[in-house]
Write an enzyme that holds these catalytic residues in place. Structure first.
Site, PDB file in Angstrom:
ATOM      1  N   CYS A   2       0.921  -1.296  -0.029  1.00  0.00           N
ATOM      2  CA  CYS A   2      -0.080  -0.021   0.064  1.00  0.00           C
ATOM      3  C   CYS A   2       1.061   1.194   0.056  1.00  0.00           C
ATOM      4  O   CYS A   2       2.194   1.102   0.110  1.00  0.00           O
ATOM      5  CB  CYS A   2      -0.921  -0.150   1.291  1.00  0.00           C
ATOM      6  SG  CYS A   2      -1.822  -1.392   1.344  1.00  0.00           S
ATOM      7  N   ARG A  27       1.570   1.255  -6.193  1.00  0.00           N
ATOM      8  CA  ARG A  27       1.392   0.577  -5.003  1.00  0.00           C
ATOM      9  C   ARG A  27       0.205  -0.186  -4.271  1.00  0.00           C
ATOM     10  O   ARG A  27       0.140  -1.049  -3.513  1.00  0.00           O
ATOM     11  CB  ARG A  27       2.275   1.248  -3.752  1.00  0.00           C
ATOM     12  CG  ARG A  27       3.565   1.909  -4.078  1.00  0.00           C
ATOM     13  CD  ARG A  27       3.833   2.498  -2.710  1.00  0.00           C
ATOM     14  NE  ARG A  27       4.262   1.477  -1.531  1.00  0.00           N
ATOM     15  CZ  ARG A  27       5.224   0.744  -1.416  1.00  0.00           C
ATOM     16  NH1 ARG A  27       6.247   0.709  -2.401  1.00  0.00           N
ATOM     17  NH2 ARG A  27       5.229  -0.160  -0.448  1.00  0.00           N
ATOM     18  N   TRP A  74      -3.825  -1.750  -1.180  1.00  0.00           N
ATOM     19  CA  TRP A  74      -3.911  -2.925  -2.107  1.00  0.00           C
ATOM     20  C   TRP A  74      -4.288  -3.936  -0.894  1.00  0.00           C
ATOM     21  O   TRP A  74      -3.364  -4.592  -0.088  1.00  0.00           O
ATOM     22  CB  TRP A  74      -2.473  -3.258  -2.479  1.00  0.00           C
ATOM     23  CG  TRP A  74      -2.600  -4.384  -3.182  1.00  0.00           C
ATOM     24  CD1 TRP A  74      -2.001  -5.723  -3.020  1.00  0.00           C
ATOM     25  CD2 TRP A  74      -2.750  -4.724  -4.729  1.00  0.00           C
ATOM     26  NE1 TRP A  74      -2.113  -6.649  -3.911  1.00  0.00           N
ATOM     27  CE2 TRP A  74      -2.737  -6.092  -4.951  1.00  0.00           C
ATOM     28  CE3 TRP A  74      -3.175  -3.736  -5.750  1.00  0.00           C
ATOM     29  CZ2 TRP A  74      -2.955  -6.540  -6.239  1.00  0.00           C
ATOM     30  CZ3 TRP A  74      -3.685  -4.292  -6.778  1.00  0.00           C
ATOM     31  CH2 TRP A  74      -3.452  -5.680  -7.166  1.00  0.00           C
ATOM     32  N   ASN A 100       1.193  -0.060   6.074  1.00  0.00           N
ATOM     33  CA  ASN A 100       1.419  -0.869   5.054  1.00  0.00           C
ATOM     34  C   ASN A 100       1.918  -2.151   5.429  1.00  0.00           C
ATOM     35  O   ASN A 100       3.009  -1.996   6.439  1.00  0.00           O
ATOM     36  CB  ASN A 100       2.223  -0.333   4.103  1.00  0.00           C
ATOM     37  CG  ASN A 100       2.912  -0.928   3.107  1.00  0.00           C
ATOM     38  OD1 ASN A 100       2.074  -1.928   2.690  1.00  0.00           O
ATOM     39  ND2 ASN A 100       3.993  -0.841   2.446  1.00  0.00           N
ATOM     40  N   GLY A 101       1.294  -3.237   5.033  1.00  0.00           N
ATOM     41  CA  GLY A 101       2.151  -4.369   5.617  1.00  0.00           C
ATOM     42  C   GLY A 101       0.997  -5.412   6.169  1.00  0.00           C
ATOM     43  O   GLY A 101      -0.031  -5.357   5.781  1.00  0.00           O
ATOM     44  N   GLU A 482       3.749 -19.402 -23.264  1.00  0.00           N
ATOM     45  CA  GLU A 482       3.902 -17.862 -22.451  1.00  0.00           C
ATOM     46  C   GLU A 482       4.883 -16.909 -22.983  1.00  0.00           C
ATOM     47  O   GLU A 482       4.874 -15.812 -23.369  1.00  0.00           O
ATOM     48  CB  GLU A 482       4.218 -18.227 -21.037  1.00  0.00           C
ATOM     49  CG  GLU A 482       4.297 -16.962 -19.976  1.00  0.00           C
ATOM     50  CD  GLU A 482       3.358 -15.846 -20.232  1.00  0.00           C
ATOM     51  OE1 GLU A 482       2.097 -16.311 -20.583  1.00  0.00           O
ATOM     52  OE2 GLU A 482       3.499 -14.827 -19.820  1.00  0.00           O
ATOM     53  N   LYS A 486       4.616 -13.394 -24.577  1.00  0.00           N
ATOM     54  CA  LYS A 486       5.219 -11.998 -24.048  1.00  0.00           C
ATOM     55  C   LYS A 486       5.757 -11.247 -25.447  1.00  0.00           C
ATOM     56  O   LYS A 486       5.730 -10.185 -25.487  1.00  0.00           O
ATOM     57  CB  LYS A 486       6.652 -12.557 -23.253  1.00  0.00           C
ATOM     58  CG  LYS A 486       5.891 -13.013 -21.833  1.00  0.00           C
ATOM     59  CD  LYS A 486       5.551 -12.036 -20.990  1.00  0.00           C
ATOM     60  CE  LYS A 486       4.005 -11.367 -20.855  1.00  0.00           C
ATOM     61  NZ  LYS A 486       2.954 -12.405 -20.458  1.00  0.00           N
ATOM     62  N   GLU A 489       2.953  -9.746 -27.581  1.00  0.00           N
ATOM     63  CA  GLU A 489       2.322  -8.487 -27.002  1.00  0.00           C
ATOM     64  C   GLU A 489       2.884  -7.322 -26.811  1.00  0.00           C
ATOM     65  O   GLU A 489       2.381  -6.203 -26.671  1.00  0.00           O
ATOM     66  CB  GLU A 489       1.263  -8.993 -25.799  1.00  0.00           C
ATOM     67  CG  GLU A 489       2.105  -9.226 -24.613  1.00  0.00           C
ATOM     68  CD  GLU A 489       1.335  -9.709 -23.459  1.00  0.00           C
ATOM     69  OE1 GLU A 489       0.124  -8.998 -23.333  1.00  0.00           O
ATOM     70  OE2 GLU A 489       1.833 -10.372 -22.884  1.00  0.00           O
ATOM     71  N   HIS A 505       5.038 -32.021 -38.136  1.00  0.00           N
ATOM     72  CA  HIS A 505       3.549 -32.083 -38.733  1.00  0.00           C
ATOM     73  C   HIS A 505       3.207 -30.984 -39.395  1.00  0.00           C
ATOM     74  O   HIS A 505       1.852 -30.785 -39.470  1.00  0.00           O
ATOM     75  CB  HIS A 505       2.641 -32.516 -37.414  1.00  0.00           C
ATOM     76  CG  HIS A 505       3.151 -33.941 -36.848  1.00  0.00           C
ATOM     77  ND1 HIS A 505       2.779 -35.116 -37.461  1.00  0.00           N
ATOM     78  CD2 HIS A 505       3.895 -34.218 -35.691  1.00  0.00           C
ATOM     79  CE1 HIS A 505       3.353 -36.396 -36.662  1.00  0.00           C
ATOM     80  NE2 HIS A 505       3.791 -35.513 -35.509  1.00  0.00           N
ATOM     81  N   LYS A 604      -5.079  -3.994 -19.171  1.00  0.00           N
ATOM     82  CA  LYS A 604      -4.548  -4.995 -18.585  1.00  0.00           C
ATOM     83  C   LYS A 604      -5.570  -5.611 -17.882  1.00  0.00           C
ATOM     84  O   LYS A 604      -5.408  -6.844 -17.417  1.00  0.00           O
ATOM     85  CB  LYS A 604      -4.055  -3.961 -17.173  1.00  0.00           C
ATOM     86  CG  LYS A 604      -3.342  -4.712 -15.983  1.00  0.00           C
ATOM     87  CD  LYS A 604      -2.225  -5.475 -16.476  1.00  0.00           C
ATOM     88  CE  LYS A 604      -1.549  -6.272 -15.393  1.00  0.00           C
ATOM     89  NZ  LYS A 604      -0.731  -7.298 -15.809  1.00  0.00           N
TER      90      LYS A 604
END
Ligand code: AGP
Length: 609
Positions: A2, A27, A74, A100-101, A482, A486, A489, A505, A604
């Site tokens: 946070c 954050r 967060w 924060n934590g 993956e 990456k 995109e 094939h 996103k």
């Protein structure tokens, strides 16, 4: 994580704090709040949603004050909501705290405060406990009350506290969460991170662990855990605000790639009991429930789907349960076979991807048990699931998902291990060794990332390739998909991924002299076969860049370059082998001048069909 901001001085606390919080939205941004001291009282405003919602709530209220604290959240304990937002107040509203934590012993403190002091809690958070704890110890000396309270707390925390009766003071404490103090003229600042203060000050104190800071308009004093005042050299900030948000990295994506060791460590260690067994917080399935499942679906989109491909391998191998993986946009329209013996695992970083949410609802309507692996606490996917297993990756800002992917893998390993152990399909010895091997991964990844400079060099040589193929076998083919996404995109190169055994094939028809083939060969059992596949494409002129475990040097003879990763057991290589692919994509996109954090046409979180 946070964001915390505090101000004490002759300026406009509300304006300065809100401005600072905006610089810390990276954050955390699911809720925000501010508390200021005004004529001997604390004025509190807080709201779920981003800081814009908080500003709308405040409206034209000047909240005139020279002392205040603010927070952008967060969520970890307690879903995002107005009441769970910070700052939190003690019972009579004379103390305000931002945090924060995580307070690990908050439940026992909550119980003690309720029983011994009759405290009535307003929120579901661990942070509110701090406000009440300070409140019960407060007798007119805020530093003393904070010291007493902190002495009862266990966990990681950066806190800032104000008291209505001490209008020109902020007390802050740091333990295993970042905190800095900004040195102004006739005013001083406290914050989680430099971006919050850069507009106002360039001279700061970096607060060390277990230190307490007492700020007034004219002084900033730092004390160690024995309450001895300590001297601190002034740190002169030389970079600009934008660079500071990225903590010196050029892009959020690169920052988040390098955050992976920490996010993997966080995601793993919070789930281990003292005896080394796994505690799947948020999942309430025991043996009898697990025994009932005849089938598991893993359903997701994009990178999360690629994590599911690894999850299939892991859960089938460890728990001996059949797993089918599907992209959400397909699953929901193929009338899948789902009943009350089905476990549906949804994977989503944002928890708001509409395709995944719709697939989840479809499965639930047919009686499936829904378990979700999500990064955003309290998101729609999380709220609509029966069980939620959070990835502790922290906010992922770059559109291209990196640390969310590897923490999703970590969650899938833990789920597979837990299921296998509870179902008796793995021995305690195998379980313990697997956990020991998992524990080594964060440091192995950290060591790898430290020496990954060669990849930047490779990208400068290969960035102009217009088509690239990723190949692999077994888990390496899952990671190939993956890696290809990456690159595709963020650099807009037409890349594809194939199971290496599939080349003959059809896809091998595309190989021409100079075609870049990125070959993953980390699986010991499939290494020889991969060498053959590499020879196949090499024979047709391909430029082969391989990924292999340290020590497997035979691959060098077949490859133009080899990116070695630290050795580990085959099942865990995806946690490491994806890193060179992430970095290669990043540097290629940078060479091509692409908008790395915000690639064209992408969002996103895809909240449309
Ligand atoms: C991955 O880099 C992309 N940003 C995209 O494929 C993403 O993984 C996909 O849209 C799913 O998002 P979610 O995890 O938030 O559901």
């Amino acid at each position: 994580m946070c964001g915390i901001v505090g101000y004490v001085g002759s300026g406009n606390a509300r304006e300065i704090i809100i401005d600072g919080l905006k610089k810390l939205e990276y954050r955390g941004y699911d809720s925000a709040g501010i508390a200021v001291i005004q004529q001997g009282k604390i004025l509190l405003r807080k709201h779920v949603g981003g800081i814009a919602n908080l500003e709308n709530l405040i409206g034209d209220d000047p909240m005139t004050s020279g002392t205040g604290i603010g927070h952008t959240r967060w969520a970890t304990h307690g879903a995002p909501s107005d009441i769970n937002a910070h700052p939190h107040l003690n019972g009579d509203g004379t103390i305000a705290v931002v945090h924060n934590g995580i307070i690990e012993n908050y439940l026992e403190l909550r119980e003690m405060l309720a029983q011994e002091y009759g405290v009535k809690f307003r929120s579901e958070t661990d942070s509110e406990v701090i406000a009440h704890l300070i409140g019960v110890y407060y007798t007119g000396d805020l530093e003393e009350a904070v010291y007493q309270a902190v002495g009862r707390m266990r966990g990681a925390y950066a806190i800032s506290v104000i008291a209505a009766d001490e209008p020109e003071k902020i007390v802050a404490v740091r333990k295993d969460a970042p905190l800095i103090a900004g040195l102004g003229k006739g005013a001083n600042f406290i914050a989680s991170d430099i971006p919050a203060l850069l507009k106002y000050v360039k001279e700061i104190y970096l607060i060390e662990n277990n230190e307490t800071v007492v700020l007034t308009p004219d002084s900033v004093k730092i004390y160690d855990e024995n309450r001895n005042q300590v001297h601190r050299d002034v740190f002169h900030v030389t970079w600009d605000a934008d660079a500071a948000e990225k903590e010196g990295y050029d892009h959020f994506m690169l920052k988040e790639i390098y955050e992976q060791p920490k996010s993997l460590y966080e995601t793993l260690t919070r789930r281990l009991n003292e005896d080394g067994t796994i505690k799947l917080d948020g999942i309430s399935m025991g043996r009898e429930e697990l025994e009932q499942f005849g089938k598991i679906y893993i359903v997701a989109c994009g990178t999360a789907y690629h994590a599911g491909l690894v999850g299939k391998y892991v859960i089938e191998k460890l728990a001996k349960l059949p797993v089918e993986v599907d992209v959400a946009s397909e699953f929901r329209y193929r009338d899948p076979f789902v009943d009350d013996k089905t476990l549906f695992i949804a994977i989503s970083q944002s928890g708001e991807t509409l395709d995944t949410l719709a697939a989840l609802r479809e499965a639930k309507s047919k009686g499936a048990r829904v378990l979700s692996i999500v990064n955003v606490v309290g998101s729609s996917v999380a709220r609509e699931s029966d069980d939620v297993f959070y990835t502790w990756a922290g906010p992922e800002i770059a559109v291209a998902s990196t640390k969310a992917y590897t923490t999703q893998l970590m969650c899938l390993y833990l789920i597979g291990l837990y299921m296998g152990f509870v179902r008796g399909t793995i021995t305690r010895e195998f379980h313990d060794q697997f956990i020991a091997d998992l524990k080594e991964i964060p440091d192995k990844l950290k060591a790898y990332l430290k020496q990954a400079g060669m990849i930047e060099g490779l990208s400068k040589m290969l960035y102009n390739k217009e088509q690239v193929f990723f190949i692999g076998r077994g888990l390496d083919s899952s990671v190939s998909y993956e890696g290809s996404l990456k690159l595709k995109e963020i650099s807009y190169i037409n890349s594809s991924a194939f199971a290496a055994g599939e080349l003959k094939h059809g896809p091998i028809a595309l190989i021409e002299p100079g075609t870049l083939v990125i070959a993953l060969a980390t699986q010991d059992a499939l290494y020889e076969k991969m060498l053959s596949n590499i020879q196949e494409v090499k024979a047709r002129g391909a430029h082969v860049m391989s990924v292999a475990k340290e020590g497997n040097t035979a691959i060098e003879a077949q490859s133009n370059e080899v990116m070695y990763i630290p050795s580990c057991r085959d099942e865990l290589t995806p946690l490491l082998s994806v890193a060179p692919l992430q970095l290669f994509s990043y540097y290629v996109a940078r060479e091509r001048g692409c908008n790395i954090d915000k690639p064209k046409n992408l969002a996103k979180s895809v909240t449309v069909e």
